[in-house]
Scaffold this motif. Structure first.
Motif, short mmCIF file in Angstrom:
data_model
loop_
_atom_site.label_atom_id
_atom_site.label_comp_id
_atom_site.label_asym_id
_atom_site.label_seq_id
_atom_site.Cartn_x
_atom_site.Cartn_y
_atom_site.Cartn_z
N ILE A 25 0.81 -1.23 0.00
CA ILE A 25 0.00 0.00 0.00
C ILE A 25 0.84 1.27 0.00
N ARG A 26 0.42 2.22 -0.82
CA ARG A 26 0.96 3.59 -0.76
C ARG A 26 -0.23 4.51 -0.58
N HIS A 27 -0.08 5.45 0.35
CA HIS A 27 -1.22 6.31 0.68
C HIS A 27 -0.72 7.69 1.12
N PRO A 28 -1.46 8.75 0.80
CA PRO A 28 -1.01 10.09 1.17
C PRO A 28 -1.00 10.38 2.68
N ARG A 29 -1.69 9.55 3.48
CA ARG A 29 -1.77 9.86 4.91
C ARG A 29 -0.72 9.13 5.73
N ASP A 30 -0.05 9.85 6.62
CA ASP A 30 0.87 9.24 7.58
C ASP A 30 0.07 8.21 8.39
N GLY A 31 0.61 7.04 8.56
CA GLY A 31 -0.07 6.07 9.41
C GLY A 31 -1.04 5.16 8.67
N ALA A 32 -1.29 5.41 7.38
CA ALA A 32 -2.28 4.61 6.65
C ALA A 32 -1.85 3.14 6.53
N ALA A 33 -0.55 2.90 6.39
CA ALA A 33 -0.07 1.52 6.24
C ALA A 33 -0.27 0.74 7.54
N ARG A 34 0.04 1.39 8.66
CA ARG A 34 -0.17 0.76 9.97
C ARG A 34 -1.66 0.43 10.16
N PHE A 35 -2.49 1.39 9.79
CA PHE A 35 -3.94 1.23 9.89
C PHE A 35 -4.38 0.01 9.07
N ALA A 36 -3.87 -0.11 7.86
CA ALA A 36 -4.21 -1.25 7.00
C ALA A 36 -3.75 -2.56 7.62
N ALA A 37 -2.55 -2.53 8.22
CA ALA A 37 -2.00 -3.76 8.82
C ALA A 37 -2.83 -4.23 9.99
N GLU A 38 -3.44 -3.28 10.70
CA GLU A 38 -4.27 -3.66 11.84
C GLU A 38 -5.57 -4.32 11.40
N ILE A 39 -6.01 -3.99 10.19
CA ILE A 39 -7.26 -4.55 9.69
C ILE A 39 -7.06 -5.87 8.95
N ALA A 40 -6.00 -5.92 8.15
CA ALA A 40 -5.81 -7.06 7.25
C ALA A 40 -5.13 -8.25 7.93
#
Ligand code: NCD
Length: 320
Positions: free
Chosen positions: A106-121
């Motif tokens: 994942i690449r995303h404009p928001r800081d923390g978006a990758a961590r957020f995705a990892a917590e869900i997936a």
């Protein structure tokens, strides 16, 4: 060897030993890829490449790496192309990708978006750049380039020039350097583009020897490595600041010829705008295209590592 991180959000998800092991694995990947066009170690698996921000090298090298390993790829480019543009929550998009894919990049404009995705997936998540925060796979490429060209990272004097405030490649590289022992790191930027205080505190706490300076000319003769980044225009809070910063630093061949050590290595994560003059390309200092070329073997190694086929990759390299 230590635990295997399934998600890679920060370069500090790795120990130094794990980074060294990935470097070795990247070499095996190169060896295997030189002999075979496809490695087929992950046939039947699917990788989702969710790129909610522009990307050339990172997306393409990840995609090539996945395909070399035999994976199918599901590519999402830009929020406009997905239901996010209809107001869908990122969390719902991630849940859906998680049900279709075995790996999420994942690449995303928001800081923390990758961590957020990892917590869900449930699937492993690899951070391909989140806002101004981190870009750990670029750092693996950067550190490996330095290691290959200088033989080591420890003991070097490294200059990082440009928008060190908003460039995520710089945030990750600095954190990565805390796992090594460079002699000194110079952060060279206009005063209004210094690193953020939270990062400054973290680097001090981790014992990195660094100094913040205004001009390249003052330190260039000391450097073994010069890492250049563009102004991250899209992250500037105000356009006036961008106008003020524009053109405030440029590396030229003349400057290098006059002041640099003969074996100075110049790196750049690319894309460049006007901070790295084209005249530098013809000098022996230019190493940024070599740096970009390491993107594929590093990502093949990393994917093999998080997907649990490291041993198989080593075996392939040995037999080929
Ligand atoms: C960088 C990024 O996206 O952070 N690009 C890359 O991945 N090589 C650097 C940049 O955009 O300046």
């Amino acid at each position: 060897m230590g635990r295997m991180p399934r998600d890679v959000i920060s370069i500090l998800d790795f120990t130094r030993a794990e980074i060294e092991r990935l470097f070795e694995l990247a070499e095996y990947a190169e060896l295997a890829l030189r002999r075979r066009r496809k490695l087929r170690l992950l046939e039947g698996y699917t990788a989702a490449l969710a790129f909610f921000e522009p990307s050339t090298r990172t997306r393409l090298s990840f995609e090539v790496a996945c395909k070399k390993l035999g994976m199918d790829t599901l590519v999402v480019v830009g929020e406009a192309a997905t239901s996010l543009a209809k107001g869908e929550r990122l969390a719902d998009t991630i849940r859906m990708l998680d049900s279709y894919a075995d790996l999420i990049i994942i690449r995303h404009p928001r800081d923390g978006a990758a961590r957020f995705a990892a917590e869900i997936a449930d699937a492993p998540v690899l951070n391909a750049g989140d806002g101004a925060h981190e870009h750990p796979t670029q750092t693996l490429v950067d550190l490996l380039t330095i290691r290959r060209l200088k033989g080591r990272v420890d003991g070097l004097t490294i200059g990082i020039l440009g928008d060190v405030r908003y460039a995520r490649t710089v945030g990750s590289l600095l954190k990565g350097l805390t796992l090594f022992s460079p002699r000194k790191v110079y952060l060279i930027s206009p005063p209004f583009l210094r690193i953020r205080e939270s990062l400054r505190i973290e680097l001090k706490r981790r014992g990195l020897r660094f100094e913040e300076v205004d001009t390249l000319a003052d330190v260039i003769s000391e450097l073994d490595v010069l890492y250049v980044v563009r102004l991250q225009r899209e992250r500037f809070p105000d356009p006036e600041l961008y106008e003020k910063a524009k053109g405030s630093y440029t590396v030229t061949r003349e400057l290098l010829e006059r002041h640099a050590k003969p074996d100075l290595v110049v790196l750049h994560p690319l894309p460049r705008v006007d901070e790295l003059d084209l005249s530098v390309d013809q000098t022996k200092h230019a190493a940024y295209f070599y740096q970009a070329s390491l993107g594929v073997p590093v990502r093949v190694a990393l994917i093999a590592y998080v997907m649990g086929v490291e041993r198989e990759l080593r075996e392939l390299a040995a037999e080929s």
